[in-house]
Write a protein that holds these residues in place. Structure first.
Motif, PDB file in Angstrom:
ATOM      1  N   ARG A  32      -2.843  -4.247  -7.349  1.00 37.40           N
ATOM      2  CA  ARG A  32      -2.537  -4.806  -7.462  1.00 37.40           C
ATOM      3  C   ARG A  32      -0.899  -4.353  -6.055  1.00 37.40           C
ATOM      4  O   ARG A  32      -0.947  -6.028  -4.835  1.00 37.40           O
ATOM      5  N   ARG A  33      -1.036  -3.371  -5.272  1.00 39.96           N
ATOM      6  CA  ARG A  33      -0.797  -3.422  -3.936  1.00 39.96           C
ATOM      7  C   ARG A  33      -1.215  -3.269  -3.259  1.00 39.96           C
ATOM      8  O   ARG A  33      -1.323  -3.045  -1.346  1.00 39.96           O
ATOM      9  N   LEU A  34      -2.549  -3.166  -2.570  1.00 42.20           N
ATOM     10  CA  LEU A  34      -4.083  -2.526  -1.875  1.00 42.20           C
ATOM     11  C   LEU A  34      -4.004  -4.574  -1.990  1.00 42.20           C
ATOM     12  O   LEU A  34      -5.109  -4.340  -0.607  1.00 42.20           O
ATOM     13  N   SER A  35      -4.397  -5.337  -2.699  1.00 40.87           N
ATOM     14  CA  SER A  35      -5.260  -6.863  -2.466  1.00 40.87           C
ATOM     15  C   SER A  35      -4.686  -7.357  -3.400  1.00 40.87           C
ATOM     16  O   SER A  35      -4.707  -7.415  -4.420  1.00 40.87           O
ATOM     17  N   LYS A  36      -5.268  -8.681  -2.594  1.00 46.04           N
ATOM     18  CA  LYS A  36      -4.533  -9.751  -3.545  1.00 46.04           C
ATOM     19  C   LYS A  36      -5.284 -10.743  -4.301  1.00 46.04           C
ATOM     20  O   LYS A  36      -4.878 -11.249  -5.571  1.00 46.04           O
ATOM     21  N   GLN A  37      -7.042 -10.406  -4.095  1.00 43.92           N
ATOM     22  CA  GLN A  37      -7.837 -10.858  -5.251  1.00 43.92           C
ATOM     23  C   GLN A  37      -8.000  -9.674  -6.267  1.00 43.92           C
ATOM     24  O   GLN A  37      -7.643  -8.251  -6.153  1.00 43.92           O
ATOM     25  N   PRO A  40       1.022  -1.410  -0.014  1.00 47.36           N
ATOM     26  CA  PRO A  40       0.223  -0.179  -0.554  1.00 47.36           C
ATOM     27  C   PRO A  40       0.657   1.268   0.213  1.00 47.36           C
ATOM     28  O   PRO A  40       0.534   2.382  -0.442  1.00 47.36           O
ATOM     29  N   ASN A  41       2.260   1.270   0.696  1.00 46.16           N
ATOM     30  CA  ASN A  41       2.718   2.513   0.546  1.00 46.16           C
ATOM     31  C   ASN A  41       3.421   2.233  -0.760  1.00 46.16           C
ATOM     32  O   ASN A  41       3.616   3.456  -1.095  1.00 46.16           O
ATOM     33  N   GLY A  42       3.914   1.614  -0.391  1.00 50.26           N
ATOM     34  CA  GLY A  42       4.190   1.768  -2.783  1.00 50.26           C
ATOM     35  C   GLY A  42       3.253   2.292  -3.386  1.00 50.26           C
ATOM     36  O   GLY A  42       3.478   3.193  -4.712  1.00 50.26           O
ATOM     37  N   ALA A  43       2.023   2.078  -3.547  1.00 46.16           N
ATOM     38  CA  ALA A  43       0.975   2.145  -3.916  1.00 46.16           C
ATOM     39  C   ALA A  43       0.909   4.306  -3.798  1.00 46.16           C
ATOM     40  O   ALA A  43       0.906   5.483  -4.413  1.00 46.16           O
ATOM     41  N   ILE A  44       1.239   4.296  -2.396  1.00 40.61           N
ATOM     42  CA  ILE A  44       1.182   5.866  -2.581  1.00 40.61           C
ATOM     43  C   ILE A  44       1.962   6.803  -2.864  1.00 40.61           C
ATOM     44  O   ILE A  44       2.281   7.756  -4.166  1.00 40.61           O
ATOM     45  N   GLU A  45       3.842   6.190  -2.869  1.00 36.16           N
ATOM     46  CA  GLU A  45       5.021   6.554  -3.626  1.00 36.16           C
ATOM     47  C   GLU A  45       4.348   6.596  -4.799  1.00 36.16           C
ATOM     48  O   GLU A  45       4.937   7.507  -5.839  1.00 36.16           O
ATOM     49  N   ILE A  99      -1.710  15.410   0.476  1.00 31.41           N
ATOM     50  CA  ILE A  99      -2.696  14.509  -0.324  1.00 31.41           C
ATOM     51  C   ILE A  99      -2.015  13.138   0.022  1.00 31.41           C
ATOM     52  O   ILE A  99      -2.414  12.398  -0.256  1.00 31.41           O
ATOM     53  N   ARG A 100      -0.654  13.210   0.647  1.00 30.00           N
ATOM     54  CA  ARG A 100       0.231  11.533   1.279  1.00 30.00           C
ATOM     55  C   ARG A 100      -1.156  11.876   2.744  1.00 30.00           C
ATOM     56  O   ARG A 100      -0.994   9.980   2.730  1.00 30.00           O
ATOM     57  N   GLU A 101      -1.016  12.701   3.340  1.00 26.53           N
ATOM     58  CA  GLU A 101      -1.702  12.511   4.723  1.00 26.53           C
ATOM     59  C   GLU A 101      -3.679  11.668   4.100  1.00 26.53           C
ATOM     60  O   GLU A 101      -3.991  10.374   5.014  1.00 26.53           O
ATOM     61  N   MET A 102      -3.701  12.232   3.263  1.00 24.57           N
ATOM     62  CA  MET A 102      -5.618  12.171   3.094  1.00 24.57           C
ATOM     63  C   MET A 102      -5.694  10.218   2.374  1.00 24.57           C
ATOM     64  O   MET A 102      -5.773   9.489   2.548  1.00 24.57           O
ATOM     65  N   LEU A 103      -4.416   9.802   1.064  1.00 29.57           N
ATOM     66  CA  LEU A 103      -3.549   8.633   1.037  1.00 29.57           C
ATOM     67  C   LEU A 103      -3.311   7.906   2.337  1.00 29.57           C
ATOM     68  O   LEU A 103      -4.204   6.977   2.084  1.00 29.57           O
ATOM     69  N   GLU A 104      -2.664   8.046   2.826  1.00 35.48           N
ATOM     70  CA  GLU A 104      -2.451   7.468   3.834  1.00 35.48           C
ATOM     71  C   GLU A 104      -3.436   6.690   4.818  1.00 35.48           C
ATOM     72  O   GLU A 104      -3.955   5.594   5.667  1.00 35.48           O
ATOM     73  N   GLU A 105      -4.429   7.913   5.167  1.00 33.75           N
ATOM     74  CA  GLU A 105      -5.592   7.590   6.094  1.00 33.75           C
ATOM     75  C   GLU A 105      -6.403   7.102   5.341  1.00 33.75           C
ATOM     76  O   GLU A 105      -7.291   5.858   5.845  1.00 33.75           O
TER      77      GLU A 105
END
Length: 185
Positions: A134-139, A81-86, A173-179
């Motif tokens: 792909r970074r957020l779920s295996k399904q 998930p952090n990779g998705a944010i990056e 933007i980072r804070e919104m995505l992390e939340e």
């Protein structure tokens, strides 16, 4: 006999795209494009034909660049998930945040109006959602849904930052995505 191009098309179009971002697509003229890229208006007419064809070529080149940047980010950022944010933060760097939400919206208007550009945008959106998913779920189906949601949060956070500007763009933007990740993943 054809003459060799002194400045390659990609370089010309990249330079003209910067001008489009500064002035807006409706203000693109052969004279303004000529001044930006260093080729005469006649040479630009010879290469692209019409102002609309020049604008289309410029915006298609911008999509090519975004596709390449997205692919590179996908290859280089971790599968998390952090990779998705990056990835998303790389695609909209803070030093261009102001420009991207002002004249960038004028470019987006052109992308939505033109069927060819709209198709490029839709294809990119599907690729981005898959990359994020792909970074957020295996399904796969859940990942696709989450990828679209995350991309929507990213765009919305950018737009609302443009109005409020209470913090630097990348921080907001980072804070919104992390939340969002903390609540949904």
């Amino acid at each position: 006999m054809a003459r060799n191009k002194t400045i390659p098309d990609n370089q010309v179009l990249d330079t003209i795209f910067e001008t489009v971002l500064e002035t807006g697509p409706s203000n693109l003229t052969f004279a303004r494009a000529s001044k930006a890229c260093g080729l005469s208006p006649a040479t630009l007419v010879q290469r692209y034909g019409t102002r609309d064809a020049l604008l289309l070529a410029t915006l298609l080149r911008a999509w090519d660049r975004l596709d390449a940047e997205t692919h590179a980010a996908d290859q280089e950022e971790p599968s998390s998930p952090n990779g998705a944010i990056e990835i998303l933060l790389r695609l909209m760097p803070p030093e261009t945040a102001d420009r991207d939400t002002t004249n960038g919206l004028l470019v987006l208007h052109e992308d939505i109006r033109n069927p060819q550009l709209r198709a490029r945008g839709a294809a990119w959106g599907h690729r981005l959602a898959a990359i994020l998913g792909r970074r957020l779920s295996k399904q796969p189906e859940e990942g696709k849904k989450l990828g679209w949601q995350m991309a929507s949060i990213w765009q919305g956070a950018h737009i609302w930052w443009a109005f409020t500007r209470e913090q630097p763009a990348d921080q907001t933007i980072r804070e919104m995505l992390e939340e969002w990740v903390a609540r949904n993943i």
